[in-house]
Design a protein around this motif. Structure first.
Motif, PDB file in Angstrom:
ATOM      1  N   GLU A 279       0.831  -1.221   0.000  1.00 56.64           N
ATOM      2  CA  GLU A 279       0.000   0.000   0.000  1.00 56.64           C
ATOM      3  C   GLU A 279       0.859   1.263   0.000  1.00 56.64           C
ATOM      4  O   GLU A 279       0.569   2.226  -0.713  1.00 56.64           O
ATOM      5  N   GLN A 280       1.931   1.226   0.788  1.00 53.44           N
ATOM      6  CA  GLN A 280       2.767   2.432   0.855  1.00 53.44           C
ATOM      7  C   GLN A 280       3.518   2.652  -0.454  1.00 53.44           C
ATOM      8  O   GLN A 280       3.755   3.790  -0.848  1.00 53.44           O
ATOM      9  N   SER A 281       3.887   1.542  -1.118  1.00 57.58           N
ATOM     10  CA  SER A 281       4.570   1.688  -2.414  1.00 57.58           C
ATOM     11  C   SER A 281       3.625   2.314  -3.431  1.00 57.58           C
ATOM     12  O   SER A 281       4.006   3.208  -4.195  1.00 57.58           O
ATOM     13  N   ILE A 282       2.383   1.852  -3.427  1.00 56.42           N
ATOM     14  CA  ILE A 282       1.400   2.400  -4.361  1.00 56.42           C
ATOM     15  C   ILE A 282       1.228   3.891  -4.085  1.00 56.42           C
ATOM     16  O   ILE A 282       1.207   4.715  -5.000  1.00 56.42           O
ATOM     17  N   LYS A 283       1.143   4.192  -2.793  1.00 53.12           N
ATOM     18  CA  LYS A 283       0.955   5.600  -2.421  1.00 53.12           C
ATOM     19  C   LYS A 283       2.132   6.432  -2.921  1.00 53.12           C
ATOM     20  O   LYS A 283       1.965   7.499  -3.520  1.00 53.12           O
ATOM     21  N   ALA A 284       3.354   5.908  -2.690  1.00 55.80           N
ATOM     22  CA  ALA A 284       4.549   6.652  -3.081  1.00 55.80           C
ATOM     23  C   ALA A 284       4.603   6.849  -4.595  1.00 55.80           C
ATOM     24  O   ALA A 284       5.082   7.870  -5.082  1.00 55.80           O
ATOM     25  N   SER A 285       4.072   5.857  -5.328  1.00 56.52           N
ATOM     26  CA  SER A 285       4.126   5.981  -6.790  1.00 56.52           C
ATOM     27  C   SER A 285       3.081   6.968  -7.303  1.00 56.52           C
ATOM     28  O   SER A 285       3.140   7.394  -8.446  1.00 56.52           O
ATOM     29  N   LYS A 286       2.144   7.298  -6.432  1.00 56.57           N
ATOM     30  CA  LYS A 286       1.056   8.153  -6.903  1.00 56.57           C
ATOM     31  C   LYS A 286       1.122   9.565  -6.350  1.00 56.57           C
ATOM     32  O   LYS A 286       0.344  10.414  -6.745  1.00 56.57           O
ATOM     33  N   ASN A 287       2.005   9.794  -5.375  1.00 54.29           N
ATOM     34  CA  ASN A 287       2.004  11.147  -4.786  1.00 54.29           C
ATOM     35  C   ASN A 287       2.627  12.142  -5.766  1.00 54.29           C
ATOM     36  O   ASN A 287       3.026  11.772  -6.871  1.00 54.29           O
ATOM     37  N   ASP A 288       2.749  13.383  -5.340  1.00 57.54           N
ATOM     38  CA  ASP A 288       3.156  14.419  -6.301  1.00 57.54           C
ATOM     39  C   ASP A 288       4.535  14.191  -6.910  1.00 57.54           C
ATOM     40  O   ASP A 288       4.832  14.637  -7.989  1.00 57.54           O
ATOM     41  N   LYS A 289       5.378  13.378  -6.206  1.00 56.60           N
ATOM     42  CA  LYS A 289       6.719  13.156  -6.778  1.00 56.60           C
ATOM     43  C   LYS A 289       6.702  12.105  -7.889  1.00 56.60           C
ATOM     44  O   LYS A 289       7.636  11.997  -8.673  1.00 56.60           O
ATOM     45  N   LYS A 290       5.624  11.291  -7.904  1.00 55.29           N
ATOM     46  CA  LYS A 290       5.459  10.260  -8.939  1.00 55.29           C
ATOM     47  C   LYS A 290       6.708   9.396  -9.118  1.00 55.29           C
ATOM     48  O   LYS A 290       7.281   9.269 -10.199  1.00 55.29           O
ATOM     49  N   MET A 291       7.171   8.828  -8.021  1.00 57.67           N
ATOM     50  CA  MET A 291       8.353   7.968  -8.093  1.00 57.67           C
ATOM     51  C   MET A 291       8.054   6.706  -8.874  1.00 57.67           C
ATOM     52  O   MET A 291       6.966   6.156  -8.748  1.00 57.67           O
ATOM     53  N   THR A 292       9.010   6.229  -9.637  1.00 55.54           N
ATOM     54  CA  THR A 292       8.771   4.966 -10.342  1.00 55.54           C
ATOM     55  C   THR A 292       8.988   3.822  -9.367  1.00 55.54           C
ATOM     56  O   THR A 292       9.689   3.962  -8.366  1.00 55.54           O
ATOM     57  N   TRP A 293       8.406   2.695  -9.696  1.00 50.42           N
ATOM     58  CA  TRP A 293       8.550   1.507  -8.833  1.00 50.42           C
ATOM     59  C   TRP A 293      10.024   1.087  -8.774  1.00 50.42           C
ATOM     60  O   TRP A 293      10.566   0.744  -7.737  1.00 50.42           O
ATOM     61  N   GLY A 294      10.705   1.217  -9.932  1.00 53.51           N
ATOM     62  CA  GLY A 294      12.119   0.857  -9.979  1.00 53.51           C
ATOM     63  C   GLY A 294      12.909   1.660  -8.960  1.00 53.51           C
ATOM     64  O   GLY A 294      13.756   1.140  -8.237  1.00 53.51           O
ATOM     65  N   ARG A 295      12.579   2.920  -8.868  1.00 48.04           N
ATOM     66  CA  ARG A 295      13.329   3.801  -7.960  1.00 48.04           C
ATOM     67  C   ARG A 295      12.991   3.474  -6.504  1.00 48.04           C
ATOM     68  O   ARG A 295      13.870   3.375  -5.649  1.00 48.04           O
ATOM     69  N   ILE A 296      11.687   3.311  -6.250  1.00 49.62           N
ATOM     70  CA  ILE A 296      11.267   2.992  -4.877  1.00 49.62           C
ATOM     71  C   ILE A 296      12.001   1.739  -4.421  1.00 49.62           C
ATOM     72  O   ILE A 296      12.561   1.675  -3.339  1.00 49.62           O
ATOM     73  N   ARG A 297      12.041   0.772  -5.299  1.00 47.53           N
ATOM     74  CA  ARG A 297      12.624  -0.510  -4.927  1.00 47.53           C
ATOM     75  C   ARG A 297      14.122  -0.386  -4.668  1.00 47.53           C
ATOM     76  O   ARG A 297      14.667  -0.986  -3.753  1.00 47.53           O
ATOM     77  N   ARG A 298      14.763   0.441  -5.492  1.00 46.24           N
ATOM     78  CA  ARG A 298      16.202   0.635  -5.306  1.00 46.24           C
ATOM     79  C   ARG A 298      16.479   1.301  -3.966  1.00 46.24           C
ATOM     80  O   ARG A 298      17.339   0.882  -3.197  1.00 46.24           O
ATOM     81  N   LEU A 299      15.697   2.329  -3.685  1.00 46.50           N
ATOM     82  CA  LEU A 299      15.927   3.069  -2.440  1.00 46.50           C
ATOM     83  C   LEU A 299      15.570   2.241  -1.203  1.00 46.50           C
ATOM     84  O   LEU A 299      16.158   2.406  -0.148  1.00 46.50           O
ATOM     85  N   LEU A 300      14.589   1.380  -1.374  1.00 43.07           N
ATOM     86  CA  LEU A 300      14.122   0.611  -0.206  1.00 43.07           C
ATOM     87  C   LEU A 300      14.599  -0.836  -0.240  1.00 43.07           C
ATOM     88  O   LEU A 300      13.988  -1.709   0.368  1.00 43.07           O
ATOM     89  N   ASP A 301      15.692  -1.060  -0.956  1.00 41.19           N
ATOM     90  CA  ASP A 301      16.105  -2.443  -1.160  1.00 41.19           C
ATOM     91  C   ASP A 301      16.200  -3.276   0.131  1.00 41.19           C
ATOM     92  O   ASP A 301      15.667  -4.384   0.202  1.00 41.19           O
ATOM     93  N   PRO A 302      16.854  -2.760   1.187  1.00 41.43           N
ATOM     94  CA  PRO A 302      16.960  -3.588   2.411  1.00 41.43           C
ATOM     95  C   PRO A 302      15.593  -3.924   3.014  1.00 41.43           C
ATOM     96  O   PRO A 302      15.381  -5.022   3.522  1.00 41.43           O
ATOM     97  N   ILE A 303      14.662  -2.962   2.897  1.00 44.09           N
ATOM     98  CA  ILE A 303      13.322  -3.199   3.458  1.00 44.09           C
ATOM     99  C   ILE A 303      12.598  -4.254   2.629  1.00 44.09           C
ATOM    100  O   ILE A 303      11.957  -5.154   3.151  1.00 44.09           O
TER     101      ILE A 303
END
Ligand SMILES: Nc1ncnc2c1ncn2[C@@H]1O[C@H](COP(=O)(O)OP(=O)(O)OP(=O)(O)O)[C@@H](O)[C@H]1O
Ligand SMILES: [Mg+2]
Length: 619
Positions: free
Chosen positions: A554-578
């Motif tokens: 849910e939080q990933s979906i939210k992050a991909s949709k907020n005003d910064k429009k992060m891509t899933w690839g980026r979210i995953r890279r940044l949150l890799d350990p999580i």
């Protein structure tokens, strides 16, 4: 034909005249001179006194299904009626024991026969009548009126810490207590209480520690109840996506090698039932041997921290593929009657039947030999009725007699459709009866995804009672389950899109769905029963793991949709350990205290939440 001296002696003893074998066809024996015998009456066939049951009567001939190998039987051999139906002995000594299909104790036979085989016609008492049990009387005393099912005392067995055996008035008896013994050691033959017969005050009824009950007649209860408590199996996919209830009816159909036996055994070992009856029905002998080797070694932890063998709550009914086919039917009925007996004490009992297809095959063979009109795939037309009659004996109930108590019988039946084709008559008939269907998938099993429960075909009809149960205690669990089901469903249609037009056509949230679905499948639903971290999974871990997974989604979906429009690839890279941590939650050891598991999962969630809030500050 005249009777021999030996036979005549038997007749004198048994009060009934002898019938004569007319025809033998495998397990089916037809005998004449049998007038007066009843349907399902138990008979002893031939000089070896093989155990058989009358299943058809025409004129003075009776068709008998023999529970023992009929080789060597000849025309003209005597058939001795017993005047009683096939019945089981119910009393202390059932648990921690292993019986064959007609409740003969295998260990005692092995000792007596000094052989690994069960000798034909062997006649031993189902329960040990030499053991002295410590009987502790309850509140019932002299002069009290008691009815069937009333508990008059219990067995104080220091060796069994899991199940306390209750001594009940047999369901079909009632009366005023004339006498009841004091606390002391008694065998199954000793008189425990004497009741005055309600219909004739001069007559008395003797109550012992054990009594007999015909296996084909369901033991009565005061009332059947709707299901309300969950059956916790320790298998994540079952406890979350397709849960059953205590008193539920479940079927596990699956092709050869898909894991039916593994699921049945896992349930016997780790489910939350108070007592387990495991019926090995017509499966390979090595599977039963595995159960016999493994079960006595397994231990469960009590609240006091003490470890006790699970056999103390388990009874095994062993009937393997090399035993005569008719005995398969007996093993099913014996098993369910034993289960009902413990239900009547106020316990939740789970009965595993592996596999009901072998029983159906036995029905087909006997029906064919009887010359009955075959139905679908040669099975008798009454296949569905027989299966339904068996599954109907499950359910939560209010037990007979006092004190007021509730118990339940849960039935889990494995079904082995040939070639894994669920259109086979046994699977189709079972499907129409049971409330929970755990369909196993050959493809998943080939991929070594175990338990191979296919999430597209399996179902549970107990959602409503369980919703009521979890509503107050774990409301978020229900929401998470619904989301998980949706993710898995979406995955299927998204995969089709990917196959058609490639990954690029997907939106960011669809990419998230696909990746989380993979984690869900591989690290949540997949559970290897042979590892020390996943042999079982307590509910805290099942619900906590799912919560963390869905929160991440849910939080990933939210992050991909907020005003910064992060891509899933980026979210995953940044949150890799999580993201990695999502896949390692399963390594949390299940044997620990619940609190420790909860704390570990909570800590991981907290870390995740922090990481996501940090994400929003990233540019
Ligand atoms: N939950 C599980 N975890 C790990 N391995 C499993 C699991 N379930 C099944 N397997 C693997 O699959 C094999 C076959 O499983 P199992 O004997 O339970 O199948 P089955 O459906 O009972 O087959 P059959 O129709 O031959 O009786 C097991 O020996 C085991 O290696
Ligand atoms: Mg099997």
């Amino acid at each position: 034909m005249s009777e021999t001296k030996e036979e005549a002696k038997d007749v004198g003893r048994a009060k009934y005249s002898l019938g004569r074998v007319l025809r033998i066809s495998g397990p089916l024996v037809v005998a004449n001179q049998m007038s007066g015998s009843g349907m399902y009456e138990l008979v002893r066939v031939g000089k070896d006194k093989l155990v058989g049951e009358v299943i058809k009567l025409t004129g003075d001939t009776a068709s008998i299904q023999c529970y023992e190998e009929t080789a060597g039987l000849t025309v003209g051999d005597p058939v001795q009626r017993t005047g009683a139906p096939l019945q089981v002995e119910l009393g202390p000594g059932i648990l921690n024991n292993i019986f064959d299909g007609i409740q003969r104790p295998l260990e005692v036979i092995a000792k007596q026969a000094q052989s690994v085989f069960v000798p034909r016609g062997v006649d031993v008492s189902p329960l040990d009548h030499t053991i002295k049990w410590t009987f502790v009387p309850g509140e019932v005393g002299k002069g009290d009126l008691v009815s069937g099912g009333t508990i008059i005392g219990e067995i104080d067995d220091k060796k069994n810490l899991l199940v306390k055996e209750k001594i009940m008035i047999p369901p079909n008896l009632a009366g005023r207590v004339q006498s009841i013994v004091k606390k002391g050691d008694y065998t199954l033959d000793d008189t425990i209480a004497v009741l005055e017969d309600p219909s004739d005050s001069k007559k008395t009824v003797i109550i012992r520690l054990s009594h007999y009950w015909p296996v084909r007649i369901p033991r009565p209860c005061k009332m059947k109840l709707p299901p309300k408590l969950p059956l916790l199996t320790g298998q994540r996919v079952l406890d979350s996506l397709y849960p059953s209830t205590l008193g539920g009816t479940c079927a596990i159909p699956g092709a050869f090698g898909c894991g039916k036996t593994c699921i049945s055994q896992a349930l016997s070992k780790h489910s939350n039932a108070n007592a387990i009856i495991y019926v090995g029905c017509g499966e390979r002998g090595n599977e039963m041997a595995e159960v016999l080797m493994e079960f006595p070694e397994l231990k469960t932890k009590l609240k006091t921290g003490e470890e006790v063998p699970i056999m103390q709550r388990t009874s095994l009914v062993a009937n393997t593929s090399n035993m005569p086919v008719a005995a398969r039917e007996a093993s099913i009925y014996t098993g369910i009657t034993l289960a009902e007996y413990y239900r009547d004490m106020g316990y939740h009992v789970a009965l595993m039947a592996d596999s009901t297809s072998r029983w159906a095959e036995a029905l087909r063979e006997i029906s064919g030999r009887l010359g009955e009109m075959p139905g679908d795939a040669g099975y008798p037309a009454y296949l569905g009725t027989r299966l339904a009659f068996f599954y109907e004996r499950a359910g939560p109930v209010t037990c007979l007699g006092s004190p007021d108590r509730e118990g339940s019988v849960t039935i889990v039946g494995a079904v082995s459709p040939p070639g894994g084709d669920f259109a086979d008559p046994v699977t189709a008939s079972t499907l129409a009866i049971v409330q929970v269907f755990w369909g196993l998938d050959k493809k998943l099993a080939q991929k070594k995804h175990f338990p191979a429960v296919n999430w597209h075909i399996s179902f549970t009809k107990y959602e409503r009672p369980l919703r009521d149960h979890y509503k107050d205690t774990m409301p978020s669990f229900l929401k998470d389950i619904a989301t998980a089901k949706k993710i898995l469903q979406d995955e299927k249609s998204l995969q089709e899109i990917v196959q058609l037009v490639g990954n690029e056509a997907l939106s960011e949230d669809q990419k998230i769905t696909l990746d989380i679905a993979a984690v869900l499948r591989e690290d949540y639903l997949n559970q290897n029963a042979f590892t020390d971290f996943d042999y079982t999974c307590p509910l805290v871990k099942t619900s906590g793991m799912l919560r963390n997974l869905i929160k991440f989604y849910e939080q990933s979906i939210k992050a991909s949709k907020n005003d910064k429009k992060m891509t899933w690839g980026r979210i995953r890279r940044l949150l890799d350990p999580i993201y990695e941590e999502l896949t390692t939650m399963k390594f949390i050891i299940p044997g620990q205290e619940e609190k420790a598991i909860q704390a570990e999962l909570d800590a991981r969630l907290k870390k995740m939440n922090v990481a996501f809030s940090d994400l929003s500050t990233q540019i």
